[in-house]
Scaffold this motif. Structure first.
Motif, PDB file in Angstrom:
ATOM      1  N   LYS A 168     -59.213 -81.809  -2.386  1.00  0.00           N
ATOM      2  CA  LYS A 168     -59.139 -80.592  -3.344  1.00  0.00           C
ATOM      3  C   LYS A 168     -58.163 -80.407  -2.976  1.00  0.00           C
ATOM      4  CE  LYS A 168     -63.695 -78.831  -5.249  1.00  0.00           C
ATOM      5  NZ  LYS A 168     -64.940 -78.251  -6.085  1.00  0.00           N
ATOM      6  N   LYS A 201     -54.636 -81.888  -4.230  1.00  0.00           N
ATOM      7  CA  LYS A 201     -54.998 -82.241  -5.622  1.00  0.00           C
ATOM      8  C   LYS A 201     -55.673 -83.933  -5.872  1.00  0.00           C
ATOM      9  CE  LYS A 201     -52.973 -77.872  -6.633  1.00  0.00           C
ATOM     10  NZ  LYS A 201     -52.047 -77.069  -5.502  1.00  0.00           N
ATOM     11  N   SER A 234     -57.822 -86.124  -8.049  1.00  0.00           N
ATOM     12  CA  SER A 234     -58.914 -86.385  -8.036  1.00  0.00           C
ATOM     13  C   SER A 234     -60.311 -87.243  -7.609  1.00  0.00           C
ATOM     14  CB  SER A 234     -59.094 -86.614  -9.805  1.00  0.00           C
ATOM     15  OG  SER A 234     -58.741 -88.129  -9.795  1.00  0.00           O
ATOM     16  N   GLN A 235     -61.112 -87.150  -7.798  1.00  0.00           N
ATOM     17  CA  GLN A 235     -62.361 -88.646  -7.630  1.00  0.00           C
ATOM     18  C   GLN A 235     -61.719 -90.311  -8.116  1.00  0.00           C
ATOM     19  OE1 GLN A 235     -65.925 -85.950  -9.316  1.00  0.00           O
ATOM     20  NE2 GLN A 235     -66.452 -85.269  -7.294  1.00  0.00           N
ATOM     21  N   GLU A 253     -59.031 -90.807  -8.280  1.00  0.00           N
ATOM     22  CA  GLU A 253     -57.424 -91.145  -8.387  1.00  0.00           C
ATOM     23  C   GLU A 253     -58.546 -91.485  -6.862  1.00  0.00           C
ATOM     24  OE1 GLU A 253     -54.243 -88.378 -10.256  1.00  0.00           O
ATOM     25  OE2 GLU A 253     -55.624 -87.427  -8.310  1.00  0.00           O
ATOM     26  N   ARG A 305     -65.942 -94.207  -8.673  1.00  0.00           N
ATOM     27  CA  ARG A 305     -65.735 -92.924  -9.003  1.00  0.00           C
ATOM     28  C   ARG A 305     -67.476 -92.371  -8.835  1.00  0.00           C
ATOM     29  NH1 ARG A 305     -67.530 -89.061 -13.149  1.00  0.00           N
ATOM     30  NH2 ARG A 305     -67.033 -87.008 -12.542  1.00  0.00           N
TER      31      ARG A 305
END
Length: 64
Positions: free
Chosen positions: A10, A13, A15-16, A18, A27
């Motif tokens: 986080k 920034k 994502s799971q 990515e 994921r």
């Protein structure tokens, strides 16, 4: 074992999805790691730590 994956993800920034793509897992694996339902292999722990530029010990918190 607790992890700081979500915290670092986080903060950067990311994502799971990515992160999963970057370390070549699904994921769902990232979700399970973040929730503490799955312990990463040494290879995966190394990939995640390398991705964030951290040591394995900074990402994965080993508890007695």
């Amino acid at each position: 074992m607790k992890t700081r994956i979500q915290e670092f993800r986080k903060a950067n920034k990311i994502s799971q999805a990515e992160l999963a793509d970057a370390v070549e897992v699904t994921r769902q694996t990232i979700i399970s790691l973040e929730k503490g339902r799955y312990n990463a292999s040494l290879e995966l722990a190394h990939k995640i730590a390398h991705f964030f530029g951290k040591t394995i010990e900074e990402i994965f918190l080993f508890e007695e």
